[in-house]
Design a protein around this motif. Structure first.
Motif, PDB file in Angstrom:
ATOM      1  N   THR A  60     -17.597 -22.371 -36.834  1.00 47.61           N
ATOM      2  CA  THR A  60     -18.454 -21.355 -36.234  1.00 47.61           C
ATOM      3  C   THR A  60     -18.575 -20.181 -37.197  1.00 47.61           C
ATOM      4  OG1 THR A  60     -16.561 -20.307 -35.138  1.00 47.61           O
ATOM      5  CG2 THR A  60     -17.759 -22.002 -33.905  1.00 47.61           C
ATOM      6  N   SER A  61     -19.660 -19.444 -37.068  1.00 46.01           N
ATOM      7  CA  SER A  61     -19.827 -18.258 -37.902  1.00 46.01           C
ATOM      8  C   SER A  61     -18.648 -17.320 -37.659  1.00 46.01           C
ATOM      9  CB  SER A  61     -21.134 -17.554 -37.550  1.00 46.01           C
ATOM     10  OG  SER A  61     -21.312 -16.399 -38.337  1.00 46.01           O
ATOM     11  N   PRO A  62     -17.925 -16.939 -38.712  1.00 42.32           N
ATOM     12  CA  PRO A  62     -16.699 -16.158 -38.506  1.00 42.32           C
ATOM     13  C   PRO A  62     -16.959 -14.788 -37.886  1.00 42.32           C
ATOM     14  CG  PRO A  62     -17.246 -16.302 -40.841  1.00 42.32           C
ATOM     15  CD  PRO A  62     -18.158 -17.237 -40.133  1.00 42.32           C
ATOM     16  N   GLU A  63     -16.130 -14.454 -36.905  1.00 45.25           N
ATOM     17  CA  GLU A  63     -16.146 -13.110 -36.339  1.00 45.25           C
ATOM     18  C   GLU A  63     -15.438 -12.171 -37.315  1.00 45.25           C
ATOM     19  OE1 GLU A  63     -14.053 -13.440 -32.711  1.00 45.25           O
ATOM     20  OE2 GLU A  63     -15.391 -14.947 -31.840  1.00 45.25           O
ATOM     21  N   ILE A  64     -16.033 -11.013 -37.564  1.00 46.61           N
ATOM     22  CA  ILE A  64     -15.446 -10.028 -38.469  1.00 46.61           C
ATOM     23  C   ILE A  64     -15.114  -8.780 -37.653  1.00 46.61           C
ATOM     24  CG2 ILE A  64     -15.724  -8.708 -40.593  1.00 46.61           C
ATOM     25  CD1 ILE A  64     -17.921 -10.688 -41.402  1.00 46.61           C
ATOM     26  N   THR A  65     -13.834  -8.454 -37.591  1.00 43.87           N
ATOM     27  CA  THR A  65     -13.384  -7.310 -36.800  1.00 43.87           C
ATOM     28  C   THR A  65     -12.829  -6.238 -37.727  1.00 43.87           C
ATOM     29  OG1 THR A  65     -12.801  -8.790 -34.976  1.00 43.87           O
ATOM     30  CG2 THR A  65     -11.900  -6.563 -34.920  1.00 43.87           C
ATOM     31  N   GLY A  66     -13.372  -5.043 -37.626  1.00 43.71           N
ATOM     32  CA  GLY A  66     -12.923  -3.932 -38.461  1.00 43.71           C
ATOM     33  C   GLY A  66     -13.956  -2.822 -38.450  1.00 43.71           C
ATOM     34  N   SER A  67     -13.624  -1.703 -39.048  1.00 40.04           N
ATOM     35  CA  SER A  67     -14.501  -0.538 -39.021  1.00 40.04           C
ATOM     36  C   SER A  67     -15.735  -0.747 -39.893  1.00 40.04           C
ATOM     37  CB  SER A  67     -13.736   0.697 -39.498  1.00 40.04           C
ATOM     38  OG  SER A  67     -14.592   1.826 -39.525  1.00 40.04           O
ATOM     39  N   THR A  68     -16.871  -0.223 -39.418  1.00 37.14           N
ATOM     40  CA  THR A  68     -18.108  -0.270 -40.204  1.00 37.14           C
ATOM     41  C   THR A  68     -18.279   0.979 -41.061  1.00 37.14           C
ATOM     42  OG1 THR A  68     -19.330   0.646 -38.328  1.00 37.14           O
ATOM     43  CG2 THR A  68     -19.268  -1.764 -38.547  1.00 37.14           C
ATOM     44  N   SER A  69     -17.279   1.852 -41.029  1.00 39.81           N
ATOM     45  CA  SER A  69     -17.292   3.030 -41.905  1.00 39.81           C
ATOM     46  C   SER A  69     -15.938   3.139 -42.589  1.00 39.81           C
ATOM     47  CB  SER A  69     -17.592   4.306 -41.114  1.00 39.81           C
ATOM     48  OG  SER A  69     -16.601   4.537 -40.130  1.00 39.81           O
ATOM     49  N   ALA A  70     -15.945   3.599 -43.837  1.00 43.74           N
ATOM     50  CA  ALA A  70     -14.707   3.674 -44.610  1.00 43.74           C
ATOM     51  C   ALA A  70     -14.781   4.855 -45.567  1.00 43.74           C
ATOM     52  CB  ALA A  70     -14.487   2.375 -45.379  1.00 43.74           C
ATOM     53  N   GLN A  71     -13.621   5.207 -46.111  1.00 49.59           N
ATOM     54  CA  GLN A  71     -13.528   6.298 -47.067  1.00 49.59           C
ATOM     55  C   GLN A  71     -13.213   5.743 -48.452  1.00 49.59           C
ATOM     56  OE1 GLN A  71     -14.093   9.620 -46.267  1.00 49.59           O
ATOM     57  NE2 GLN A  71     -14.686   8.776 -44.263  1.00 49.59           N
ATOM     58  N   VAL A  72     -13.793   6.351 -49.471  1.00 48.97           N
ATOM     59  CA  VAL A  72     -13.510   5.951 -50.847  1.00 48.97           C
ATOM     60  C   VAL A  72     -12.013   6.092 -51.123  1.00 48.97           C
ATOM     61  CG1 VAL A  72     -13.865   6.546 -53.274  1.00 48.97           C
ATOM     62  CG2 VAL A  72     -15.804   6.544 -51.699  1.00 48.97           C
ATOM     63  N   GLY A  73     -11.428   5.067 -51.708  1.00 44.08           N
ATOM     64  CA  GLY A  73     -10.026   5.113 -52.096  1.00 44.08           C
ATOM     65  C   GLY A  73      -9.040   4.853 -50.981  1.00 44.08           C
TER      66      GLY A  73
END
Length: 334
Positions: free
Chosen positions: A241-254
């Protein structure tokens, strides 16, 4: 040879065996698992064209054949007891068995042609597609040794089940055997979790025949005469199945960010085996899971972006048996 050595289990086995010994006078059929009055488990089979009872080297060896369960064991009859004792039954070819005793306790071996082949490093073990989550523990002191496995670039050893572009083959001494259907695979006591990805060397092996279903007197498929190759449909119906991706859609450099990837590979009652994940983080970095994960179990990976921008995380989930699938998540890095 193994006994159910815990005193309580051994006592239960003795009573159980005695009950069946009285009820059955003639020998049990070929392929039967029997327990003797002293608590030793055998399979009635043929060796050198003679009917014998062959003991297992350990409980792990017994359970390495998926069709064996404790419920399949029956008490030995008097005629069973009179059968000659054959050679030990090694664990199923293609299984990973780790020693549970002696000087090599904890050492893991691949069983191939009834012998044990050690790995020279854990890195080679995982590069060849094996997973420590699916090993069997048992006594391997009875088994003869063969050459150690010291490179991930050689063909997989005889007894291995490999997945080549979605089609599963059994590696034998002179090439590959095709699998005509799932029932044939199961008849020999294999599981989907035994299937590992083919490497480049496996791709140079020729298909020399098609595996035939197991007969009651047979133990290992690597020494069975195959039938000629057929044009039957390959065993390759699993699709991830198409893999579910769980995590933030925003991030900070470094700053490191953690993500979970989850896919399944099912076809009715059959499992597509271990799933490996390839993650393209969108900035030129690509990571691969070093081991496979059971269907439905998440893989966790982290990444740090060094520049601001919008990145597409592109994930491919590839089951041991079947076709891959991909998923995408957009992440904005500030």
């Amino acid at each position: 040879m193994f006994n159910k050595v815990k005193p309580l289990l051994l006592t239960i086995s003795l009573v159980w065996a005695a009950q069946f010994t009285v009820a059955q006078a003639s020998p049990h059929a070929l392929g039967s698992n029997i327990i003797t009055p002293e608590g030793t488990v055998y399979t009635i089979t043929k060796e050198n064209n003679q009917i014998v009872k062959r003991p297992y080297t350990s409980p792990g060896a017994f359970l390495s054949f998926s069709y064996n369960t404790w419920d399949t064991i029956v008490g030995a009859s008097a005629d069973d007891m009179s059968l000659p004792v054959g050679s030990f039954i090694a664990p199923q070819d293609g299984k990973i068995v780790c020693s549970d005793r002696g000087n090599d306790k904890g050492t893991c071996y691949l069983i191939t042609n009834g012998k044990k082949a050690g790995f020279t490093s854990a890195n080679i073990f995982t590069q060849l597609g094996y997973n420590f989550n699916f090993v069997i523990f048992g006594d391997v002191s009875f088994l003869p040794s063969t050459e150690n496995i010291d490179t991930p670039t050689a063909p997989h050893n005889p007894g291995s089940l490999i997945n080549k572009d979605g089609t599963v083959y059994l590696v034998v001494n002179n090439g590959l055997l095709g699998l005509p259907n799932w029932n044939t695979l199961e008849s020999w006591g294999y599981l989907p979790t035994d299937i590992i990805p083919a490497n480049s060397a496996d791709r140079n092996l020729s298909v020399v025949g098609t595996l035939v279903p197991k007969q009651p007197e047979q133990i290992s498929p690597t020494n069975v005469e195959p039938v000629a190759p057929t044009n039957s449909a390959p065993v390759s119906s699993m699709t991830a199945t198409s893999p579910e991706i769980t995590g933030s859609t925003s991030a900070q450099v470094g700053v490191s960010n953690s993500y979970f990837f989850r896919s399944t590979a099912k076809d009715g009652s059959y499992d597509g085996g271990l799933i490996t994940y390839t993650v393209n983080w969108g900035d030129g970095t690509i990571t691969n899971s070093s081991v496979g994960f059971p269907s439905g179990v998440s893989h966790n990976a982290s990444h740090t972006w060094t520049n601001a921008g919008t990145y597409q995380i592109y994930v491919t989930a590839t089951p041991a048996l079947g076709s891959p699938a991909s998923g995408i998540l957009s992440v904005t890095v500030n």
